[in-house]
Design a protein around this motif. Structure first.
Motif, short mmCIF file in Angstrom:
data_model
loop_
_atom_site.label_atom_id
_atom_site.label_comp_id
_atom_site.label_asym_id
_atom_site.label_seq_id
_atom_site.Cartn_x
_atom_site.Cartn_y
_atom_site.Cartn_z
N ALA A 73 -3.48 72.68 4.70
CA ALA A 73 -3.66 73.88 3.87
C ALA A 73 -3.55 75.13 4.74
O ALA A 73 -3.70 75.08 5.97
CB ALA A 73 -5.01 73.83 3.15
N ALA A 74 -3.30 76.23 4.05
CA ALA A 74 -3.23 77.53 4.74
C ALA A 74 -3.82 78.59 3.82
O ALA A 74 -3.66 78.51 2.59
CB ALA A 74 -1.79 77.87 5.09
N PRO A 75 -4.51 79.60 4.38
CA PRO A 75 -5.05 80.66 3.54
C PRO A 75 -3.93 81.59 3.04
O PRO A 75 -2.90 81.75 3.70
CB PRO A 75 -6.01 81.39 4.48
N LEU A 76 -4.13 82.18 1.87
CA LEU A 76 -3.22 83.20 1.33
C LEU A 76 -3.82 84.57 1.65
O LEU A 76 -5.01 84.80 1.42
CB LEU A 76 -3.07 83.01 -0.18
N LEU A 77 -2.99 85.45 2.18
CA LEU A 77 -3.47 86.75 2.65
C LEU A 77 -2.86 87.88 1.83
O LEU A 77 -1.72 87.79 1.37
CB LEU A 77 -3.12 86.95 4.13
N ASP A 78 -3.64 88.96 1.67
CA ASP A 78 -3.08 90.16 1.03
C ASP A 78 -2.46 91.05 2.09
O ASP A 78 -2.38 90.69 3.27
CB ASP A 78 -4.17 90.89 0.22
N ALA A 79 -2.01 92.23 1.67
CA ALA A 79 -1.29 93.12 2.59
C ALA A 79 -2.15 93.55 3.77
O ALA A 79 -1.65 93.81 4.87
CB ALA A 79 -0.77 94.35 1.84
N SER A 80 -3.49 93.57 3.56
CA SER A 80 -4.37 94.01 4.65
C SER A 80 -4.88 92.84 5.48
O SER A 80 -5.68 93.03 6.40
CB SER A 80 -5.56 94.78 4.07
N GLY A 81 -4.44 91.61 5.18
CA GLY A 81 -4.86 90.45 5.96
C GLY A 81 -6.09 89.76 5.42
O GLY A 81 -6.59 88.81 6.03
N GLY A 82 -6.59 90.19 4.28
CA GLY A 82 -7.75 89.55 3.69
C GLY A 82 -7.36 88.26 2.97
O GLY A 82 -6.26 88.15 2.42
N GLY A 134 -7.13 83.49 -1.23
CA GLY A 134 -7.01 82.15 -1.77
C GLY A 134 -6.46 81.20 -0.72
O GLY A 134 -6.42 81.50 0.48
N ALA A 135 -6.01 80.05 -1.18
CA ALA A 135 -5.45 79.05 -0.26
C ALA A 135 -4.47 78.18 -1.03
O ALA A 135 -4.51 78.07 -2.26
CB ALA A 135 -6.56 78.19 0.34
N ARG A 136 -3.59 77.58 -0.27
CA ARG A 136 -2.58 76.71 -0.84
C ARG A 136 -2.44 75.51 0.09
O ARG A 136 -2.49 75.65 1.31
CB ARG A 136 -1.26 77.45 -0.95
N ASN A 181 -15.50 72.46 3.32
CA ASN A 181 -14.63 72.53 2.14
C ASN A 181 -13.18 72.70 2.60
O ASN A 181 -12.79 73.78 3.07
CB ASN A 181 -15.04 73.69 1.25
N PRO A 182 -12.37 71.64 2.47
CA PRO A 182 -10.99 71.76 2.96
C PRO A 182 -10.11 72.60 2.04
O PRO A 182 -8.98 72.93 2.41
CB PRO A 182 -10.52 70.29 2.97
N PHE A 183 -10.61 72.95 0.85
CA PHE A 183 -9.81 73.75 -0.08
C PHE A 183 -9.95 75.24 0.19
O PHE A 183 -9.29 76.05 -0.48
CB PHE A 183 -10.23 73.45 -1.53
N ARG A 184 -10.79 75.64 1.15
CA ARG A 184 -10.97 77.06 1.49
C ARG A 184 -10.84 77.25 3.00
O ARG A 184 -11.79 77.63 3.69
CB ARG A 184 -12.33 77.55 1.00
N PRO A 185 -9.66 76.97 3.54
CA PRO A 185 -9.49 77.10 4.99
C PRO A 185 -9.48 78.56 5.42
O PRO A 185 -9.01 79.44 4.68
CB PRO A 185 -8.13 76.45 5.23
N VAL A 186 -9.99 78.84 6.60
CA VAL A 186 -9.94 80.20 7.16
C VAL A 186 -8.75 80.34 8.10
O VAL A 186 -8.42 81.44 8.54
CB VAL A 186 -11.23 80.53 7.92
N ALA A 187 -8.12 79.20 8.41
CA ALA A 187 -6.90 79.22 9.23
C ALA A 187 -6.07 78.00 8.83
O ALA A 187 -6.55 77.06 8.19
CB ALA A 187 -7.23 79.16 10.72
N GLU A 188 -4.83 78.03 9.19
CA GLU A 188 -3.94 76.92 8.83
C GLU A 188 -4.44 75.63 9.48
O GLU A 188 -4.82 75.60 10.65
CB GLU A 188 -2.52 77.22 9.29
#
Length: 467
Positions: A117-126, A129-131, A88-95
């Motif tokens: 695409a690149a993943p979106l991370l929260d303050a703790s690195g989790g 989402g992705a963009r 699934n290219p819409f849910r990358p785990v890395a850029e």
């Protein structure tokens, strides 16, 4: 004590921009960004932590209305081309940049997209989402594949032609072409067959590799059903047969057949295109082969009557004599000259003379067996070689000709030619004789001239032979 010092008045502060001006500038900036992104990409997306779409532009990305996809799982757009595991290219785990993936259009067809695409991370690195963006590469990928296929076909055809060019004989040229195609396509075998929708009989003209006899009927049906389009079928023994019609300019209805073993991969589009392209080389060799046969035939036959010419007749007698020596059998030569033939040419022209010669050739064909030889030696001189026959059998044939020729030959001309007959000399060669073919011809010729001198229209055995 209060400060009573006079200070100059401070300059007035510039007016702060009004809130509506700031809003307009931000809206213009967003619109500019949106236009630039839409010009650079065919899809811009954002997904949440669960992989659902939360943002998509443009409004008709791959035919999907954007509102239809908002809140839907991104797996809905991931296509399966059957070539391997689905990512699934819409849910990358890395850029990732320009990762190719099959994406499903709204109409169900697949588009090849290059997705960055690149993943979106929260303050703790989790990952929350992705963009990313996607660029439709379908047309470019198809064009690249077609170009690569054409280059490969060109290289294979060049290789086949180079192999063919090293040979001089048509049979060797075809073998070189078939083996080159077998290796290029990973086939088990290949053959050139002669097939016809009108005739049930099928012949193998050339074959290389095992399996030709087992696959010929399947290949012939394919060629008869859809010439000159390629066709494929599974043979009764499981072999995968590919066949292409290959009609030539000389009327031969031939075809190229190739086959793979039952456990081999199926023929793909590139295989079929390459086989279709290779039929041009097969056709060229078949036509070259037909020209060689025709030239050989013309070099051996008399163009007017279709009988053997003198050179071919002498060669064939030599082969017949070698066989008769092994079988301890004789052979007899009849040397035939037409009487009063010059009068036909002089009074009625050469066209009428040609018609008389053709009728005589037909008479001689009816007189002999398939194993015998007939030739027009030149002008109105003909010869017959009777394999395994002695002078008694030859005399019976000669007597029949002398009795029937005047009436049959005179029927060709509009005027009566009572003297239009045959003078025949006979010479027999015994098994194991060391007499040359030239001497044998001389004896028969002399016997024929003895007939001419003694009244014509009969036959005579060589006097040397009788002595």
């Amino acid at each position: 004590m209060p400060d009573t010092t006079l200070h100059p008045p401070s300059p007035a502060a510039p007016d702060a921009p009004a809130p509506d001006v700031i809003r307009e500038a931000l809206a213009e900036s967003r619109q500019r960004w949106r236009q630039l992104v839409c010009l650079a990409a065919d899809m811009v997306f954002e997904t949440d932590a669960a992989g659902r779409f939360v943002f998509i532009i443009p409004d008709q990305a791959l035919g999907w209305p954007a509102g239809m996809l908002i809140g839907q799982p991104s797996e809905l757009l991931v296509g399966d081309d059957g070539t391997g595991p689905i990512l699934n290219p819409f849910r990358p785990v890395a850029e990732c940049r320009r990762r190719r993936a099959w994406i499903r259009r709204c109409d169900g067809s697949l588009a090849m997209m290059a997705i960055s695409a690149a993943p979106l991370l929260d303050a703790s690195g989790g990952i929350i989402g992705a963009r990313g963006i996607g660029i439709d590469m379908t047309d470019y990928d198809t064009q690249s594949s077609q170009i690569a296929g054409r280059l490969r076909r060109g290289e294979v055809l060049d290789h086949i032609l180079s192999r063919v060019g090293q040979e001089l004989v048509a049979d060797h040229m075809m073998d070189a072409a078939l083996w080159a195609m077998i290796h290029a396509l990973g086939a088990e075998g290949a053959a050139v067959i002669a097939a016809s929708a009108e005739s049930p009989s099928v012949g193998i003209l050339h074959d290389c590799g095992p399996g030709a006899a087992a696959t010929i009927d399947t290949a012939a049906r394919l060629i008869a059903l859809q010439p000159p389009e390629p066709g494929e079928a599974v043979n009764f023994d499981g072999r995968l047969v590919l066949a292409v019609g290959c009609p030539t300019r000389f009327g031969a209805n031939a075809g190229l057949a190739m086959w793979r073993s039952a456990n081999a991969r199926a023929w793909d589009r590139e295989d079929i295109l390459l086989a279709a392209s290779a039929t041009g080389i097969v056709r060229m060799i078949l036509e070259y082969e037909a020209i060689q046969r025709e030239m050989a035939h013309q070099a051996r036959t008399d163009p007017l009557t279709g009988l053997l010419n003198r050179r071919a007749f002498m060669q064939e007698i030599g082969r017949h004599c070698a066989r008769l020596d092994r079988e301890d059998s004789p052979g007899t030569l009849l040397f035939i000259d037409m009487d009063s033939f010059k009068a036909v040419n002089d009074r009625m022209g050469h066209a009428m003379g040609d018609a008389v010669l053709i009728r005589l050739a037909d008479m001689l064909r009816r007189l002999v067996r398939p194993s015998d030889l007939i030739a027009r030696l030149g002008g109105d001189e003909f010869a017959i070689w009777l394999s395994g026959a002695d002078r008694m059998i030859a005399a019976e044939r000669a007597d029949h000709l002398c009795r029937t020729a005047p009436a049959e030959l005179s029927c060709v001309v509009p005027e009566a030619f009572p003297a239009l007959g045959l003078s025949i000399g006979i010479a027999t060669r015994r098994a194991g004789s060391r007499e040359t073919i030239e001497d044998l011809m001389r004896r028969a010729d002399m016997a024929m001239y003895d007939v001419k001198r003694s009244g014509r229209s009969h036959w005579q055995v060589s006097q040397e032979e009788i002595a």
